[in-house]
Design an enzyme around this catalytic site. Structure first.
Site, mmCIF file in Angstrom:
data_model
loop_
_atom_site.group_PDB
_atom_site.id
_atom_site.type_symbol
_atom_site.label_atom_id
_atom_site.label_comp_id
_atom_site.label_asym_id
_atom_site.label_seq_id
_atom_site.Cartn_x
_atom_site.Cartn_y
_atom_site.Cartn_z
ATOM 1 N N GLN A 1 0.852 -1.202 0.000
ATOM 2 C CA GLN A 1 0.000 0.000 0.000
ATOM 3 C C GLN A 1 0.888 1.252 0.000
ATOM 4 O OE1 GLN A 1 -3.613 -0.603 2.882
ATOM 5 N NE2 GLN A 1 -1.889 -1.783 3.696
ATOM 6 N N HIS B 1 -1.346 1.371 -4.382
ATOM 7 C CA HIS B 1 -1.706 2.790 -4.206
ATOM 8 C C HIS B 1 -0.793 3.697 -5.009
ATOM 9 C CE1 HIS B 1 -3.821 1.827 -0.128
ATOM 10 N NE2 HIS B 1 -4.536 1.471 -1.174
ATOM 11 N N GLY C 1 2.645 -4.549 8.912
ATOM 12 C CA GLY C 1 2.725 -3.104 9.122
ATOM 13 C C GLY C 1 1.560 -2.328 8.562
ATOM 14 N N ASN D 1 3.021 -7.217 12.959
ATOM 15 C CA ASN D 1 2.710 -5.804 13.178
ATOM 16 C C ASN D 1 3.258 -5.349 14.535
ATOM 17 O OD1 ASN D 1 1.283 -3.772 11.590
ATOM 18 N ND2 ASN D 1 -0.073 -3.571 13.361
ATOM 19 N N LEU D 2 3.295 -4.016 14.717
ATOM 20 C CA LEU D 2 3.772 -3.539 16.025
ATOM 21 C C LEU D 2 2.800 -3.960 17.117
ATOM 22 C CD1 LEU D 2 6.087 -1.905 17.241
ATOM 23 C CD2 LEU D 2 4.662 0.136 17.055
ATOM 24 N N GLU D 3 1.501 -3.877 16.755
ATOM 25 C CA GLU D 3 0.469 -4.333 17.717
ATOM 26 C C GLU D 3 -0.705 -4.906 16.933
ATOM 27 O OE1 GLU D 3 0.636 -0.523 19.164
ATOM 28 O OE2 GLU D 3 -0.713 0.323 17.670
ATOM 29 N N ALA E 1 8.936 -4.159 12.956
ATOM 30 C CA ALA E 1 9.114 -4.922 11.709
ATOM 31 C C ALA E 1 10.573 -5.314 11.500
ATOM 32 C CB ALA E 1 8.613 -4.090 10.525
HETATM 33 N N1 APR Z 1 6.826 -2.163 12.883
HETATM 34 C C1 APR Z 1 5.685 -2.819 12.527
HETATM 35 N N2 APR Z 1 4.464 -2.230 12.461
HETATM 36 C C2 APR Z 1 4.415 -0.910 12.751
HETATM 37 C C3 APR Z 1 5.551 -0.164 13.128
HETATM 38 C C4 APR Z 1 6.789 -0.842 13.180
HETATM 39 N N3 APR Z 1 7.920 -0.217 13.538
HETATM 40 N N4 APR Z 1 5.149 1.125 13.377
HETATM 41 C C5 APR Z 1 3.821 1.170 13.147
HETATM 42 N N5 APR Z 1 3.376 -0.050 12.791
HETATM 43 C C6 APR Z 1 2.003 -0.446 12.441
HETATM 44 C C7 APR Z 1 0.938 0.257 13.279
HETATM 45 O O1 APR Z 1 0.682 -0.513 14.455
HETATM 46 C C8 APR Z 1 -0.260 0.250 12.319
HETATM 47 O O2 APR Z 1 -1.019 -0.942 12.474
HETATM 48 O O3 APR Z 1 1.774 -0.027 11.122
HETATM 49 C C9 APR Z 1 0.386 0.259 10.934
HETATM 50 C C10 APR Z 1 0.272 1.600 10.241
HETATM 51 O O4 APR Z 1 -1.095 1.824 9.985
HETATM 52 P P1 APR Z 1 -1.508 3.080 9.104
HETATM 53 O O5 APR Z 1 -0.813 4.282 9.620
HETATM 54 O O6 APR Z 1 -3.017 3.071 9.026
HETATM 55 O O7 APR Z 1 -0.889 2.797 7.661
HETATM 56 P P2 APR Z 1 -1.481 1.827 6.556
HETATM 57 O O8 APR Z 1 -2.187 0.655 7.176
HETATM 58 O O9 APR Z 1 -0.374 1.524 5.621
HETATM 59 O O10 APR Z 1 -2.559 2.756 5.804
HETATM 60 C C11 APR Z 1 -3.210 2.193 4.683
HETATM 61 O O11 APR Z 1 -4.268 4.306 4.241
HETATM 62 O O12 APR Z 1 -4.135 6.565 4.111
HETATM 63 C C12 APR Z 1 -4.131 5.428 3.368
HETATM 64 O O13 APR Z 1 -3.154 5.184 1.274
HETATM 65 C C13 APR Z 1 -2.853 5.275 2.623
HETATM 66 O O14 APR Z 1 -1.672 3.252 2.088
HETATM 67 C C14 APR Z 1 -2.283 3.973 3.150
HETATM 68 C C15 APR Z 1 -3.497 3.262 3.679
#
Ligand code: APR
Length: 226
Positions: A86, A104, A170, A196-198, A212
């Site tokens: 994404q 995306h 992630g 994932n982190l959580e 990650a």
């Molecule tokens: N290691 C692993 N996971 C992590 C870390 C890390 N260091 N830091 C954050 N995360 C996890 C968070 O816990 C969360 O679940 O990454 C995720 C980030 O979530 P979002 O910020 O929502 O990002 P994403 O899921 O990629 O968003 C999806 O939304 O806005 C649109 O197009 C945009 O592609 C994006 C889509």
């Protein structure tokens, strides 16, 4: 064993690129309706170009992290792995991954809204930049905005249908259609794993939680050891 991997902003978080929905995430700093929708772009193309110019510059300055390198190793070692992201950064590619499906789009590509031509994005895009093919001043970042159709959905759907393991890395699982992949996999009896982190809250057969850069290399080494 065919594997489909979906990554989100969390895989690039430790490379210094912001996520969207974590505490200091991008959507807490910007109104996504202004910078990530076709309507926002029509209203104020300069604001939108500035937003993506800043993200492009951050992505260009960032370095791939151990998670990107581990996934690239997995792709190089096996021909039955499909990597869907994404993310619009190019850190997977800079770590050596090829054939990454950017559903995306990509910060590093420009798109002409008039004729559909794509070309490598300059560092800073401006509304008045003309398309190199049709000369129309209709250029935009080649990024899929809310309300637009993600790219490669046919290829992704076919890979999902055929896979034996779906791994989500992630991502918060907040944005469809990506957020629906795990339910599709589960419905067809495919094993599902969240790294994932959580916990994102979605239903997975297995979850491993932590940064990650630690849990992705560990998982990849386990797969490569077979
Ligand atoms: N290691 C692993 N996971 C992590 C870390 C890390 N260091 N830091 C954050 N995360 C996890 C968070 O816990 C969360 O679940 O990454 C995720 C980030 O979530 P979002 O910020 O929502 O990002 P994403 O899921 O990629 O968003 C999806 O939304 O806005 C649109 O197009 C945009 O592609 C994006 C889509």
């Amino acid at each position: 064993m065919k594997i489909v991997i979906l990554t989100g902003a969390g895989v690039s978080a430790e490379s210094g690129l912001g996520t969207f929905r974590d505490t200091d995430g991008l959507w807490t700093q910007y109104d996504l309706s202004e910078v990530a929708t076709p309507e926002g772009f029509a209203r104020n193309p300069t604001l939108v170009h500035d937003f993506y110019n800043a993200r492009r510059s951050n992505a260009r300055d960032a370095k791939p992290n151990a998670a990107h390198y581990a996934l690239a190793r997995l792709l190089q070692a096996r021909d039955d792995v499909t990597l869907v992201t994404q993310n619009v950064d190019d850190l997977h590619e800079r770590a050596g991954a090829t054939g990454v499906l950017h559903m995306h789009g990509s910060l590093m590509q420009a798109l002409c809204a008039a004729c559909g031509t794509r070309w490598p994005a300059p560092d800073a895009m401006q509304p008045e930049h003309a398309c190199p093919a049709c000369a129309q001043p209709e250029t935009r970042p080649d990024v899929v905005w809310f309300g637009e159709i993600p790219y490669h959905m046919d290829e992704i759907g076919a890979a999902l249908e055929a896979c034996d393991l779906f791994v989500s890395i992630g991502t918060s699982g907040e944005v469809y259609p990506a957020a629906g992949f795990v339910a599709q996999a589960r419905a067809q009896g495919t094993r599902t794993l969240e790294l994932n982190l959580e916990p994102s809250g979605a239903l997975f057969d297995e979850g491993r939680y932590g940064p990650a850069t630690r849990i992705v290399p560990e998982w990849v080494e386990g797969i490569l050891k077979g």
